[in-house]
Design a protein around this motif. Sequence first.
Motif, mmCIF file in Angstrom:
data_model
loop_
_atom_site.group_PDB
_atom_site.id
_atom_site.type_symbol
_atom_site.label_atom_id
_atom_site.label_comp_id
_atom_site.label_asym_id
_atom_site.label_seq_id
_atom_site.Cartn_x
_atom_site.Cartn_y
_atom_site.Cartn_z
ATOM 1 N N GLN A 132 0.806 -1.223 0.000
ATOM 2 C CA GLN A 132 0.000 0.000 0.000
ATOM 3 C C GLN A 132 0.838 1.272 0.000
ATOM 4 O OE1 GLN A 132 -2.506 -0.522 3.430
ATOM 5 N NE2 GLN A 132 -3.741 -2.104 2.443
ATOM 6 N N MET A 133 2.122 1.157 0.189
ATOM 7 C CA MET A 133 2.982 2.344 0.202
ATOM 8 C C MET A 133 2.980 2.981 -1.181
ATOM 9 S SD MET A 133 6.211 1.247 2.483
ATOM 10 C CE MET A 133 6.069 1.146 4.254
ATOM 11 N N PRO A 134 3.007 4.308 -1.235
ATOM 12 C CA PRO A 134 2.938 4.996 -2.529
ATOM 13 C C PRO A 134 3.979 4.520 -3.544
ATOM 14 C CG PRO A 134 2.686 6.572 -0.752
ATOM 15 C CD PRO A 134 3.024 5.248 -0.110
ATOM 16 N N ALA A 135 5.187 4.265 -3.116
ATOM 17 C CA ALA A 135 6.240 3.867 -4.053
ATOM 18 C C ALA A 135 5.969 2.512 -4.709
ATOM 19 C CB ALA A 135 7.585 3.821 -3.331
ATOM 20 N N GLN A 136 5.213 1.656 -4.050
ATOM 21 C CA GLN A 136 4.962 0.309 -4.563
ATOM 22 C C GLN A 136 3.601 0.157 -5.251
ATOM 23 O OE1 GLN A 136 8.217 0.309 -2.702
ATOM 24 N NE2 GLN A 136 6.730 0.211 -1.066
ATOM 25 N N ARG A 137 2.778 1.154 -5.215
ATOM 26 C CA ARG A 137 1.395 1.009 -5.710
ATOM 27 C C ARG A 137 1.303 0.564 -7.170
ATOM 28 N NH1 ARG A 137 -1.172 5.995 -2.597
ATOM 29 N NH2 ARG A 137 -1.336 4.976 -0.565
ATOM 30 N N GLY A 138 2.212 0.961 -8.012
ATOM 31 C CA GLY A 138 2.154 0.570 -9.421
ATOM 32 C C GLY A 138 2.947 -0.686 -9.742
ATOM 33 N N TRP A 139 3.531 -1.290 -8.735
ATOM 34 C CA TRP A 139 4.376 -2.465 -8.961
ATOM 35 C C TRP A 139 3.530 -3.712 -9.200
ATOM 36 C CZ3 TRP A 139 8.992 -2.661 -5.022
ATOM 37 C CH2 TRP A 139 9.755 -1.491 -5.144
ATOM 38 N N THR A 140 4.121 -4.682 -9.884
ATOM 39 C CA THR A 140 3.466 -5.982 -10.056
ATOM 40 C C THR A 140 3.491 -6.724 -8.718
ATOM 41 O OG1 THR A 140 5.522 -7.133 -10.599
ATOM 42 C CG2 THR A 140 4.275 -6.153 -12.454
ATOM 43 N N ARG A 141 2.647 -7.734 -8.595
ATOM 44 C CA ARG A 141 2.659 -8.575 -7.379
ATOM 45 C C ARG A 141 4.044 -9.161 -7.150
ATOM 46 N NH1 ARG A 141 -1.600 -13.192 -7.923
ATOM 47 N NH2 ARG A 141 -1.015 -13.737 -5.807
ATOM 48 N N GLU A 142 4.644 -9.636 -8.224
ATOM 49 C CA GLU A 142 5.959 -10.263 -8.127
ATOM 50 C C GLU A 142 7.006 -9.284 -7.606
ATOM 51 O OE1 GLU A 142 3.918 -10.402 -10.746
ATOM 52 O OE2 GLU A 142 3.570 -12.523 -11.130
ATOM 53 N N ALA A 143 6.965 -8.042 -8.092
ATOM 54 C CA ALA A 143 7.932 -7.033 -7.649
ATOM 55 C C ALA A 143 7.738 -6.703 -6.171
ATOM 56 C CB ALA A 143 7.816 -5.772 -8.501
ATOM 57 N N VAL A 144 6.499 -6.591 -5.734
ATOM 58 C CA VAL A 144 6.233 -6.323 -4.316
ATOM 59 C C VAL A 144 6.721 -7.492 -3.462
ATOM 60 C CG1 VAL A 144 4.416 -5.965 -2.579
ATOM 61 C CG2 VAL A 144 4.307 -4.753 -4.765
ATOM 62 N N LEU A 145 6.474 -8.699 -3.912
ATOM 63 C CA LEU A 145 6.922 -9.869 -3.152
ATOM 64 C C LEU A 145 8.446 -9.915 -3.055
ATOM 65 C CD1 LEU A 145 4.374 -12.459 -4.535
ATOM 66 C CD2 LEU A 145 4.486 -11.584 -2.172
ATOM 67 N N ARG A 146 9.137 -9.623 -4.151
ATOM 68 C CA ARG A 146 10.610 -9.584 -4.110
ATOM 69 C C ARG A 146 11.090 -8.532 -3.132
ATOM 70 N NH1 ARG A 146 13.113 -8.223 -9.305
ATOM 71 N NH2 ARG A 146 15.023 -8.378 -8.112
ATOM 72 N N ARG A 147 10.476 -7.369 -3.162
ATOM 73 C CA ARG A 147 10.852 -6.286 -2.232
ATOM 74 C C ARG A 147 10.599 -6.721 -0.793
ATOM 75 N NH1 ARG A 147 13.659 -3.031 0.222
ATOM 76 N NH2 ARG A 147 12.809 -1.047 0.887
ATOM 77 N N PHE A 148 9.454 -7.352 -0.546
ATOM 78 C CA PHE A 148 9.102 -7.832 0.790
ATOM 79 C C PHE A 148 10.173 -8.800 1.311
ATOM 80 C CE2 PHE A 148 7.264 -11.171 3.431
ATOM 81 C CZ PHE A 148 6.729 -10.421 4.468
#
Length: 183
Positions: A132-148
């Motif tokens: 939900q963070m602004p920087a991640q809002r446009g990211w794919t699920r995969e990109a958010v998971l990698r960041r996590f």
Amino acid sequence: MRTVVLVEGESDRVALETLAARRGRCLPAEGVAVVAMGGITNTRAFASRYGPRGAGMRLVGLYDVGEEDALRRGLAAAGLDPGPTADSLRALGFFGCSADLEDELVRAAGPDTVEAVIERVGESRSLRLLAQMPAQRGWTREAVLRRFLGCRSGRKARYAALLVEAMDLDRVPASLAAVLDAA
């Protein structure tokens, strides 16, 4: 010990050891050690210690494709001929992860499985907050998971084991399978 598998970090070591166990292999009993170097820039030191100019053991390894030049320089400085291409590195026994290990694991396990593992260990709220963070809002699920997976100390290694345990063995990333086969 007859073979040393050089990897960049702890998560790589944990993933390979977990995969080996899932495949019914006991690497120490086979004379294989997986050694985390603490970063690709340490290749020269570790390859010198274990390779032809040191203990004389067979070296294979896993690396992030973006770090290929650093790997090649380290291997050459340690007396190995890495050749000019990824094919020559593969012939030497070094296999690249397309972006990094986490990218490989997320793609192989699939986002649904990764999210189920995160839920199982009780970190879904942290994942939702990150997404939900602004920087991640446009990211794919995969990109958010990698960041996590990479945003808290120790999380990469913890999830490396959990994701390798959760994935279907017929979906194992090619680079992980290849380095284990080479070991």
